[in-house]
Structure formats: structure tokens, C-alpha cells
Enzyme design. Structure first.
Site, PDB file in Angstrom:
ATOM      1  CB  SER A 128      -0.860   0.057   1.261  1.00 14.47           C
ATOM      2  OG  SER A 128      -1.578  -1.120   1.423  1.00 14.47           O
ATOM      3  CG  HIS A 149      -2.275  -0.551  -4.023  1.00 13.61           C
ATOM      4  ND1 HIS A 149      -2.669   0.720  -3.709  1.00 13.61           N
ATOM      5  CD2 HIS A 149      -2.493  -1.287  -2.904  1.00 13.61           C
ATOM      6  CE1 HIS A 149      -3.101   0.749  -2.459  1.00 13.61           C
ATOM      7  NE2 HIS A 149      -2.992  -0.459  -1.953  1.00 13.61           N
ATOM      8  CD  GLU A 161      -3.239   3.576  -6.354  1.00 13.02           C
ATOM      9  OE1 GLU A 161      -3.617   4.733  -6.196  1.00 13.02           O
ATOM     10  OE2 GLU A 161      -2.580   2.979  -5.486  1.00 13.02           O
ATOM     11  CG  ASN A 199      -3.305   3.840   0.700  1.00 12.61           C
ATOM     12  OD1 ASN A 199      -4.291   3.936   1.410  1.00 12.61           O
ATOM     13  ND2 ASN A 199      -2.818   2.673   0.321  1.00 12.61           N
TER      14      ASN A 199
END
Ligand SMILES: NC(=O)c1ccc[n+]([C@@H]2O[C@H](COP(=O)([O-])OP(=O)(O)OC[C@H]3O[C@@H](n4cnc5c(N)ncnc54)[C@H](O)[C@@H]3O)[C@@H](O)[C@H]2O)c1
Length: 291
Positions: A128, A149, A161, A199
Site C-alpha cells: 500500500s 495495488h 494501481e 492512499n
């Protein structure tokens, strides 16, 4: 001629090995199997593997009962997955690593896998927040290392991602875009920067909510209710419980550190206390809420 054969080989992914059968790995393996990839799910912990097998079987059974998949598909998808605790079984065209959020652990795993896989194998990390360049540079061969991701729950969330390193070649990106398409995911290619895109943007969703609770301006239940009523699928505290307190806290720390410790992104003391108390959220039975 040799080059054409090489590029063609890079393009075709038949087998996916998912390493780590926890919250994310189990979901990624299920979606890979449902997308007709031959799927290997690996974890060093036999208990976690049994739980993941049960969760996948239960989920497919529910999909079949709801009429979303046929009985033949349910059987075929289960047949697509094998479960193992032996690293020697982890040979695939694409490895997706979803183990603990620790750089050394990920590098050590990739280095072992590089030795037993082909030079065409792509090594994707589901991290992450850890820098993909840092992981790649610490590995014995960085060429085929990339970020992939997925979001939680991986069977439902559409976004992936794809995070490039400074040396990622386009052929690998094309290959992963095609894997994501086969998985019916929406893939977005991004550069390696702290927290990538989601994130980084979402950090404030958790941190501002935690600050409100810390300063006793609101309770966590109230904040969740308000955010959900205003259109968010999940309030920040329910979401932290779903993600896992340890993972979310670790992401906060990495993003904060990598951006030079700005005050606005300082990790929360409340979250640290929860991690230290083992209150990790759904996976431990207690986080902000009890499960
Ligand atoms: N939880 C989330 O919402 C979320 C979302 C996106 C990405 N991620 C990332 O995915 C990764 C996994 O997160 P998670 O929430 O699934 O963690 P988790 O704690 O649920 O599962 C991790 C699993 O990895 C296993 N493991 C540890 N070391 C291993 C090794 N060397 N080889 C094989 N298995 C090993 C553990 O036994 C455990 O089952 C992390 O990098 C995390 O940052 C998590």
C-alpha cells in the site's frame, strides 16, 4: 526472432501465484481463479491457508446461490486454485505478493522467488505504501518488479494501481493491463510516490477523523454515521477496521516519513494504541468495533 519470442512470452499470463493468504491475498486469488487463471495461493501459515480456502469456497457458494455464477463455474473456479505452504510450488508467469507490510520481508520473498522462477516472470507487489523502487533496488534482479495495488475487498473493488519503477518497461505494463482487463478491473498506471494516488489522498479521511475523536469533538460512531449519510460507502473507523489497524497505521507512518514528517500527516496516537493492544479490526475480532 529471439526478441519477438521473448516479447510474446512476456505477454501471456496463464498462471498467477499469490503470496500471502490474508485479507488481500485470499481475495486476489479468488478473483484470479474466477478470471480463468491457474492460481496458486501461498502462505507460510497453514491456519491462514485453511481459512482462506474456506472463505473462497463460501464466497463462491454464495455467488452460485445468488445466481451470479453457475454450478459448473463454481466447480471450475475452485479447480483453478491450489493452496500451498511450500515456496517451491510458487512458480508462475505472474507473482502477486500480499504479505506483511515490511520491506525486508517482501525483498526476501522476491529474492527466493527470483531463484526458482523464469526470467520472464513478473513480480508484482500489492504494497500500500512501500516504495516500489526501494523494493526493486534491494532485489537481486529488479527488471520485472512492479507495483500492483488492489483494494479491499479485492473481489469487489474495481481499481488496481499499477505502479512503475524508474526502469519498468512498457511490455510489463501492457501485460498487467491485460491481466486486469481479464479480471474485469480498472487499471490506472501511476508513478512511484509515497502512498501512490489513493492512499495519499485518503490519508486525511482517516487522520482528520482520528483527530476529531482524539480532541473529543465527536465519537467514532457519530463520525461514521455522518460520513455514510453524506454518501461515503463506509465511515473512516469501519474502513480502518476492514483494512486492518496494523496495515493502515503502517501506511500512515510510511507516507508521513517519506514526505518529510509534515504535521498534517502525523500518524494518530489512538491508532498506535490500538495496534499495540492487538485491536486490529475485523481480522482480530476487535478494532473500533467488536466483531
Ligand atoms: N488490508 C488492506 O486493506 C490492504 C489493501 C491494499 C493493499 N494491502 C497490502 O497488502 C499486503 C497484505 O495485507 P493484508 O491486509 O492482506 O495482510 P494480512 O495480515 O491479512 O495477511 C498477510 C499474510 O501474509 C502472510 N505472510 C507473512 N510473511 C509471509 C511470507 N514470507 N511468505 C508468505 N506469506 C507470508 C501471513 O501469514 C499473513 O497471512 C500488505 O502489503 C498491505 O499493505 C492491504
Amino acid at each position: 526472432m529471439v526478441l519477438i519470442t521473448y516479447l510474446a512470452a512476456m505477454n501471456k499470463v496463464n498462471t498467477i501465484c499469490v503470496c500471502g493468504a490474508g485479507t488481500m491475498g485470499s481475495g486476489i486469488a479468488q478473483i484470479a481463479a474466477q478470471s480463468d487463471f491457474t492460481t496458486i495461493l501461498f502462505d507460510i501459515n497453514e491456519d491462514v491457508l485453511s481459512k482462506a480456502k474456506f472463505a473462497i469456497e463460501t464466497s463462491l457458494q454464495k455467488l452460485q446461490e445468488k445466481g451470479k455464477i453457475t454450478q459448473e463455474q463454481q466447480i471450475a473456479f475452485l479447480k483453478n486454485i491450489s493452496f500451498t505452504s511450500k515456496i517451491i510450488d510458487c512458480k508462475a508467469d505472474l507473482i502477486i505478493e500480499a504479505i506483511i507490510e515490511k520491506q525486508e520481508a517482501k525483498v526476501s520473498l522476491f529474492n527466493q522467488l527470483i531463484q526458482i522462477n523464469s526470467t520472464n516472470t513478473i513480480f508484482a507487489t500489492n504494497t500500500s505504501s512501500i516504495s516500489i523502487n526501494a523494493i526493486a533496488n534491494a532485489c537481486t534482479n529488479s527488471t520485472n518488479i512492479i507495483g500492483m495495488h488492489f483494494f479491499n475487498p479485492a473481489t469487489i473493488m474495481k481499481l488496481v494501481e499499477i505502479v512503475k519503477t524508474n526502469t519498468t518497461n512498457n511490455k510489463i505494463i501492457e501485460t498487467l493491463m491485460s491481466v486486469c482487463k481479464q479480471m474485469n478491473k480498472v487499471a490506472v498506471v501511476c508513478k512511484d510516490s509515497p502512498g501512490f494516488i489513493v492512499n495519499r489522498v485518503a490519508r486525511h479521511y482517516y487522520l482528520e477523523a482520528l483527530t476529531l475523536v482524539e480532541k473529543r469533538f465527536a465519537t467514532y460512531e457519530n463520525i461514521d454515521t455522518i460520513m455514510e449519510a453524506s454518501g461515503f460507502k463506509m465511515g473512516p473507523f469501519k474502513l480502518m477496521d476492514l483494512i486492518g489497524m496494523d496495515i493502515n497505521f503502517s501506511v500512515s507512518n510510511i507516507v508521513w516519513n517519506d514526505l518529510g514528517k509534515p504535521e498534517r500527516l502525523k500518524p494518530s496516537a489512538i491508532q498506535q494504541q490500538k495496534v499495540e493492544a492487538g485491536e486490529l479490526g475485523r481480522k482480530s475480532g476487535k478494532g473500533f468495533y467488536t466483531y
